[in-house]
Design an enzyme around this catalytic site. Sequence first.
Site, PDB file in Angstrom:
ATOM      1  CG  ASP A   1       6.971   2.146  15.619  1.00 52.80           C
ATOM      2  OD1 ASP A   1       7.699   2.859  16.486  1.00 52.80           O
ATOM      3  OD2 ASP A   1       6.238   2.815  14.915  1.00 52.80           O
TER       4      ASP A   1
ATOM      5  N   GLY B   1       0.914  -1.276   0.237  1.00 55.96           N
ATOM      6  CA  GLY B   1      -0.154  -0.039  -0.116  1.00 55.96           C
ATOM      7  C   GLY B   1       0.802   1.225  -0.010  1.00 55.96           C
ATOM      8  NE  ARG B   2      -2.603   7.294   0.405  1.00 58.83           N
ATOM      9  CZ  ARG B   2      -3.511   6.963   0.427  1.00 58.83           C
ATOM     10  NH1 ARG B   2      -4.290   5.841   1.073  1.00 58.83           N
ATOM     11  NH2 ARG B   2      -4.405   7.587  -0.348  1.00 58.83           N
TER      12      ARG B   2
ATOM     13  CG  HIS C   1       2.151   2.864  17.381  1.00 61.64           C
ATOM     14  ND1 HIS C   1       1.071   2.251  17.669  1.00 61.64           N
ATOM     15  CD2 HIS C   1       2.403   3.062  16.081  1.00 61.64           C
ATOM     16  CE1 HIS C   1       0.465   2.276  16.602  1.00 61.64           C
ATOM     17  NE2 HIS C   1       0.958   2.786  15.697  1.00 61.64           N
TER      18      HIS C   1
END
Length: 332
Positions: A265, A160-161, A290
């Site tokens: 993360d 995806g992106r 995160h």
Amino acid sequence: MTRPNVLVLASDVLFQHFFSEETIAKLGEVTSWTPSALREDSQELRSQIVNVDVLLTTWHSPFLTREMLGERPRVKLIAHCGGEVKSRVAEEIFAFVTVTNAADPMARGVAEMALALTLSLVRRIPEYATEMREGVIRTNEYVSEGETLFGRRVGIVGFGRVGRAFAKLLTPFGIEILVSDPYAQRDEVAASGATLVQLDELARSCSVVVLCAALTPETRGMFDTRRLSLLRDGSYLINVARGGLINMEALLQELRTGRITAALDVTDPLEPLPADHELRNLPNVTLTPHIAAGGIEMRREMGAVAVEEVVRFATGLPPLNRVTTEMLATMT
């Protein structure tokens, strides 16, 4: 044209993070806006929502249900400061409300973090930094193997992106890139200089595996005991997507052997990790909280993108980043 009423759903802290003075001034030029720091569904919140045309949402906004919009919904646009609208808006709302997101700024930030963690592990920066703090002295008689990204094969799970942005960042290294994504088009992957393969093949053949996929029922736990066992000895597993892509207990068992190294993360089911969690003490794990897309610059850009959608709505222009019902199947 009547100025639309906008309700900005953001805690006091996130309001300052997402909206610069310039962005708020732009919003005020074409709308009448009101802030709301309410984070849970309530009668007070519902009484605010029924009187507005637009909801501008952030990470601290409550999950929006059909009932919260009122019997005869006035809301025509929900502009979210972020990418993950599936976990913010009930699917039935998409049938009568335009929903937009601000995923591109997040994608660039997450891809940048993926590259940073990749280089950090391959160049063994956490290990060397620990040695320096502990007083270890190395001379040039010490030599290692594999401390370079050049010549490696890197696997990207999810195109995806974020996956596409990460592949673009890898381009200057001239390395071989494999991609696994059941929704990706082979020609699109090839145009990014990568090769589309099945996930098991990617796990077996790449020395660096980076997870960029959305968390869906199909992808949850995709890296279980069996698939983790496919990873090559000495390989690096990096997760900048969602913790639920990896089965935590299976990962712990693999990490205890020392066979692979990981950078995470995100974690699941516990995030943030408890202070005494085993992952925090394993030497072959690098943890970040995160934070891949959490910088103030990225938050301000997401806010600007969302406000631009509101401005376009107020001036009769079509949205730039509309999220459709069909897109939800591949989103977190």
